[in-house]
Design an enzyme around this catalytic site. Sequence first.
Site, PDB file in Angstrom:
ATOM      1  N   CYS A 299       0.787  -1.228   0.000  1.00 54.22           N
ATOM      2  CA  CYS A 299       0.000   0.000   0.000  1.00 54.22           C
ATOM      3  C   CYS A 299       0.825   1.287   0.000  1.00 54.22           C
ATOM      4  CB  CYS A 299      -1.008  -0.005   1.140  1.00 54.22           C
ATOM      5  SG  CYS A 299      -0.399  -0.600   2.718  1.00 54.22           S
TER       6      CYS A 299
ATOM      7  N   ARG B  24       7.308 -11.111   5.531  1.00 48.44           N
ATOM      8  CA  ARG B  24       6.887 -10.847   6.901  1.00 48.44           C
ATOM      9  C   ARG B  24       7.674 -11.725   7.865  1.00 48.44           C
ATOM     10  NH1 ARG B  24       0.390  -9.654   5.986  1.00 48.44           N
ATOM     11  NH2 ARG B  24       0.793  -7.923   4.546  1.00 48.44           N
TER      12      ARG B  24
ATOM     13  N   GLN C  93       1.256 -11.400  -2.864  1.00 45.11           N
ATOM     14  CA  GLN C  93      -0.053 -10.945  -2.395  1.00 45.11           C
ATOM     15  C   GLN C  93      -0.843 -10.373  -3.569  1.00 45.11           C
ATOM     16  OE1 GLN C  93      -0.096  -7.681   0.510  1.00 45.11           O
ATOM     17  NE2 GLN C  93      -1.417  -8.953   1.778  1.00 45.11           N
TER      18      GLN C  93
ATOM     19  N   ASP D 288      -2.814  -8.037  -4.287  1.00 44.95           N
ATOM     20  CA  ASP D 288      -3.128  -6.849  -3.511  1.00 44.95           C
ATOM     21  C   ASP D 288      -3.719  -5.764  -4.404  1.00 44.95           C
ATOM     22  OD1 ASP D 288      -3.256  -5.525  -1.140  1.00 44.95           O
ATOM     23  OD2 ASP D 288      -1.151  -4.960  -1.069  1.00 44.95           O
TER      24      ASP D 288
ATOM     25  N   HIS E 294      -5.765  -1.682  -4.271  1.00 50.46           N
ATOM     26  CA  HIS E 294      -6.181  -0.518  -3.493  1.00 50.46           C
ATOM     27  C   HIS E 294      -7.082   0.345  -4.357  1.00 50.46           C
ATOM     28  CE1 HIS E 294      -2.490  -1.909  -1.502  1.00 50.46           C
ATOM     29  NE2 HIS E 294      -3.172  -1.614  -0.416  1.00 50.46           N
TER      30      HIS E 294
ATOM     31  N   LYS F 277     -12.135  -3.756   9.125  1.00 47.04           N
ATOM     32  CA  LYS F 277     -12.095  -4.595   7.927  1.00 47.04           C
ATOM     33  C   LYS F 277     -13.191  -5.646   7.968  1.00 47.04           C
ATOM     34  CE  LYS F 277      -8.714  -7.924   9.774  1.00 47.04           C
ATOM     35  NZ  LYS F 277      -7.385  -8.525   9.617  1.00 47.04           N
TER      36      LYS F 277
ATOM     37  N   HIS G 199      -8.344  -1.118   0.980  1.00 42.30           N
ATOM     38  CA  HIS G 199      -7.438  -2.229   0.705  1.00 42.30           C
ATOM     39  C   HIS G 199      -8.268  -3.485   0.445  1.00 42.30           C
ATOM     40  CE1 HIS G 199      -4.020  -0.173   3.026  1.00 42.30           C
ATOM     41  NE2 HIS G 199      -5.101   0.504   3.399  1.00 42.30           N
TER      42      HIS G 199
END
Length: 667
Positions: free
Chosen positions: A357, A386, A404, A406, A408, A492, A540
Site C-alpha cells: 500500500c 513478513r 499478495q 493486492d 487498493h 475490515k 485495501h
Amino acid sequence: MSEIKVVRSHAGQREERTITTGTKAWELFADDTEVIAARVGGVLRDLAHEVADGDEVESVAIDSADGRDILRHSAAHVMAQAVQDLFPDARLGIGPPVENGFYYDFDVETPFVPDDLAKIETRMRKIIKEGQRFSRRVTTDAEAIDELKDEPYKLELIGLKGSGNSADAAEGASVEVGSSADAELTIYDNIRRDGEVAWSDLCRGPHLPTTKRIPAFKLMRTAAAYWRGDEKNKQLQRIYGTAWETKEALEEHLHRIEEAERRDHRKLGRDLDLYSFPDEIGSGLPVFHPRGGVIKRVMEDYVRQRHIEEGFEYVGTPHIAKEGLFHTSGHLPYYGEGMFPALDVDGMDYRLKAMNCPMHNLIFRSRQRSYRELPLRLFEFGSVYRHEKSGVVHGLTRVRGFAQDDSHSYVTPEQAPAEIKHLLDFCLGLFRDFGLDDFYLELSTRDDSKPDKFIGSDDDWAMATGVLEQVAVDSGLELVPDPGGAAYYGPKISVQARDAIGRTWQMSTIQYDFNQPSAERFGLEYVADDGSRQEPVMIHSAKFGSIERFIGVLVEHYAGAFPPWLAPVQVQGIPVAERHLDHLYAVAKQMKAAGLRVDVDDSDDRMQKKIRNAQLQKVPFMVIVGDQDVEAGAVSFRYRDGRQDNGVPVDEAIERVAAAVASREQV
C-alpha cells in the site's frame, strides 16, 4: 424466604418467573439435561450460581459453542488432576479450551511419552466415573498464595493480578469462557461424593456440575511450550486433548482429523511434486516445482484478467524501499515486529516490504488526480516478506515470503459503500470460480481498551465501521463480530470460507483506510467537481491473501485432485506397448495445439503401473492407445474415477477435455 422475579430464557423462549431467594440456576433448567451452565446478566456462571432478583438467566447447552468450551475446560481440569495423581511432582501451568479441544501445560522432569497419555486417559476415566463435583470458592491473594505455595506458576499469576496486570492474570489463571464476572480470585475444587476435596486449581470458571458430565474425550498429543508463550521462559510440556458432547461427535471429529491428515498440503505437495521447503533457503520460503508452477501461473493469469475486467489497473513495485516510507505509512510504529530488520544500502536503512500500500500511494500521488478518475483501482501481485515467528510458520498457509494479490481502491467518501460492495461481490465470485461456495463474514473492529494500537478519531472509526457493517449485512451472509481484530488504520471485513471437510479459512480482507491518505501521512488529494482539493478514502483488498496460501487451501480442499482447468497435467497419455507411441505422440500434439496440458508416459513400466501412477498423480484424464485405437484413429478415454470409454475418436476426446477445462468444474 422471600419471593423474587427473574427472566428465564431457554430454547428461544423468554418468560418471567417468580421464585424464592436462594434458588440456584440449575433449578430453572432441571427439565433439560443438556443444560450445563447459565448466562446470568450476560455472564457465564455455574449451574450452582444463586440467582438474584431481576436477573435474566439464559440456559447454556453442552452442544453450544460456550457449552463446548466449558466442557473442554472441565476436561482440562480432570486431565491435570490425573497428571498430578500419576506424576505428583508435576507443577501446573495453564489449561484453556481451544478450538475443538483443550490443553494443559506442566512442568515435569521428563517429557511425556505415548504410554503416559494412555495412563492419564485411564486415570481420567476413573475420575469422571466418580462424579466429582466442580465447586467454586472465592479466596484472597494471601490465602491462595498459602494454599498454592508448591505451584510456582500459579503464584506468578496471582502476582500478576496483585500488580494490577489483571488481563495477564485472567488469561493464565482462569482462561475465561465468556465475560469476566468480577475481579474476585477464585479456586475450583473437585469434590468427591464423601465431601473430600480431591484436587484444586486456581480458576475463574465456569465448569460443568460434575465430572460425569464429560461424555467423550481423547488425549491427542504432547508438545513443548514456553511458559506464557515467551521463549525466554522455561519450556513446559503441553498435553492436547479433545472433548465432545457425545461419543458420536467425538468419532466424527477424529474422522475429520484423519481426513485432514490425508489432505495435508505439505504431504500432497511432496507426493505430487508441486513445491518444497528447502532448509538451505530458510523457514517459510517455499519454492514451486514445474507442476506447482503451472498451478500458480494459471491462478495468477486468471486472477489478473479478472481484475482487469473489474476495472483494476495493473502496476508493479519493488521488493525493498527506504525505511522512511514505512514510517510515513505508520507500519513501522504499529507493525514493525512483523517486518524484517533493516538492510544497510549505501549507508541508508532499507526494508523488505511487508505490504504494497505505501508504494501504491506514491503512484496515486505521482500526479494531480481528478474526481473523474475515481474510483481509481490499482492492483499487483506484490512479493512481500513478513517476519513470522518460526513456531507459527506452517507449509504454504503461514509463510515469510509470498505473492499478495493486492489492490487498493481510491474513492470519494460517497463512493466507498458501492466500492466495498463491488469488492465483496468480486471476492465471492472468484472463490466460486475456484470451487469454494460456503462463506460467512467477519467484521473486525477497534479495541477501545487499547487506543495506542489504533490511529484516527472516534468519528472516523464509527463512520468506517458503519459502512463496512452495512455492506456486510446487505450481502445476506452470516456476520460474526471480531472485536479488536482491526488493522491499526481502520476496520475490515474478512471472508471466511469453509472447505470440503468443513474447516474455515480466512480469505479476502477488505479494509477501510482513512489514515494513510491523510495530510499527516501521504497527503493524497483529488480535485473535486467544485475545484476544491479533497482527501480520498483508500480501500485495501486482497482476494486470496496470498497465492501461496490459497494454493495450500486448494490442495487440501481438493485433496490434490484439482479440477481440470487447474490440474498441472490435464491428460496423461499411456501406450499399451511401445509400438503405440507414435500414434500417442500424434494425439498429444493435437491436444497441446488445442491448449491442453499433456504428458506421455514412455517409460518401461507396464501399462497397469502407468495407469496407477497417473491415478496417484490425480490426473483428471487418461488416453490409452492400443492396436485397435491406432487402426481406428481413436483412443480409450479414461476418467479419474476409473470410468473408461473405448474407441473414442481423437477429436471427440479433445472436445471432452476442452469442455471440462472450460467449465471450471470438478470431474
